[in-house]
Design an enzyme around this catalytic site. Structure first.
Site: not given
Length: 382
Positions: A134, A169, A188, A220, A222, A243, A281, A297
């Site tokens: 990745d 993968l 597809c 993801q 911020k 999807c 923590k 977080k």
């Protein structure tokens, strides 16, 4: 050295160590992917998390000395959660996508690739490797496709006949000349379900994704979530499975082959309100082992606030007011202000008015005004 025999031995060994599918391909340039990446860059569709050098993403010789072949692996992960807790009034829950259930898949796949390296090294001491999962330079999907693991679906995932697209993968570049496997034909066909139901229209067309609009990417980030996406988020805390869940190839696919990938229901589908005040923590102790924690977080907390607004959870109003009063981060305070407006009610309105008089941050003030406008009925949808 009989590399055909070694290849068959590697395939057999891969089954012993928990690799669900393995394929082999050449180490030549991924020309088709290069053209696709150049187009993505031109259109501004990249997420920004990728390797910046497109040449390194498509040419193994730029990241490995003398590559001869690439070994691709796939591990199937579960699509259904056992004993999933129910979301109910006062105890609303968010959800992590399936690819973030269980132990961080980077660790799991690296373990399998490391064992595969050790085995090959025991057979061929001069063997050299570069393994990646990745976060490496190469595009995992392009390698897996060319190695015959599956075909590249319109949802931009690799779809395998055995496991659907519910696979992780990884790949290993090597200096050993293994014979390549045959790529798989696209299956597809005329199906366009994933494109049609994408919540934000991120799937521009089959096989082309605008990552800037993809919920999996947006969860993801911020900063403040752009207004147009807030009502699309639902109760998603990290990632998006839409999807995949609509794909006919995934119907009935649910594999529990690896104990590391089994989700803890209280982590994969956690209560939302406790997330608002969780310490660094506590967050690391509870969520640090899952891939969805990699950004820390803050995005999870912001998304939890938006999820509470999605549910219009009136029991969360005191918690959101406390966030606005006590949290030092403008994104969290501002998102809480917007959420209070979405949930509505006299208590929320009074709190927004009171905090507006004290707030100094311009972005937060803007979000407070949005919340008040929603409350007043002047702005029905954002």
């Amino acid at each position: 050295m009989d590399f055909d025999k070694l290849k068959q031995d590697i395939i057999e060994y891969s089954k012993e160590i928990g690799i669900d599918k393995i394929g082999f391909t050449t180490a030549g340039t991924f020309s088709e992917m290069k053209n696709r990446l150049l187009r993505q860059e031109m259109l501004g569709y990249q997420s920004g998390f990728e390797e910046k050098d497109i040449e390194k993403r498509v040419d193994p010789s730029l990241i490995f000395d003398g590559p001869k072949s690439i070994i691709a692996i796939a591990l199937a992960y579960p699509s259904r959660m056992k004993n999933a807790p129910q979301s109910k009034r006062g105890e609303r829950r968010g959800i992590f996508c399936r690819a973030s259930w269980g132990t961080d898949y980077h660790h799991v796949l690296r373990d399998r690739l490391s064992k595969l390296e050790d085995y090959i090294k025991s057979r061929v001491p001069q063997a050299q490797f570069k393994s990646m999962v990745d976060t490496g330079e190469l595009v995992d999907r392009a390698v897996a496709k060319r190695a015959g693991i599956g075909w590249s679906g319109k949802n931009c995932a690799v779809i395998t006949p055995e496991f659907g697209s519910y696979v992780y993968l990884g790949e290993m570049i090597t200096n050993l000349p293994f014979a390549p496997d045959e790529p798989m034909e696209d299956q597809c066909g005329t199906c366009n379900k994933c494109v049609d139901v994408c919540p934000t229209g991120a799937l521009v067309e089959g096989g082309q994704l605008n990552a800037q609009r993809c919920i999996a990417f947006l969860t993801q980030t911020k900063g403040f979530l752009p207004d147009e996406f807030r009502n699309k988020l639902g109760n998603r805390l990290y990632g998006c499975d839409t999807c995949q869940t609509v794909c006919p190839e995934n119907k009935g696919k649910d594999f529990h082959n690896h104990w590391e990938m089994e989700p803890d229901p209280e982590i994969a589908k956690p209560l939302l309100k406790p997330l608002l005040t969780i310490s660094n923590k506590e967050f690391k102790e509870k969520y640090g082992h899952v891939s969805g924690s990699w950004r820390g977080k803050k995005p999870i907390q912001r998304n939890a606030i938006i999820a509470l607004a999605h549910y219009k959870d009136e029991t969360a109003i005191p918690d959101l007011i406390a966030v606005m009063q006590n949290d030092v981060r403008p994104v969290i305070r501002g998102t809480a202000a917007w959420a209070l407006g979405k949930i509505g009610g006299e208590e929320a309105g009074k709190a927004l008015q009171k905090i507006l008089a004290q707030e100094k941050d311009e972005e937060v003030i803007t979000e407070i005004h949005k919340g008040l406008e929603i409350l007043s009925g002047d702005l029905k949808q954002l």
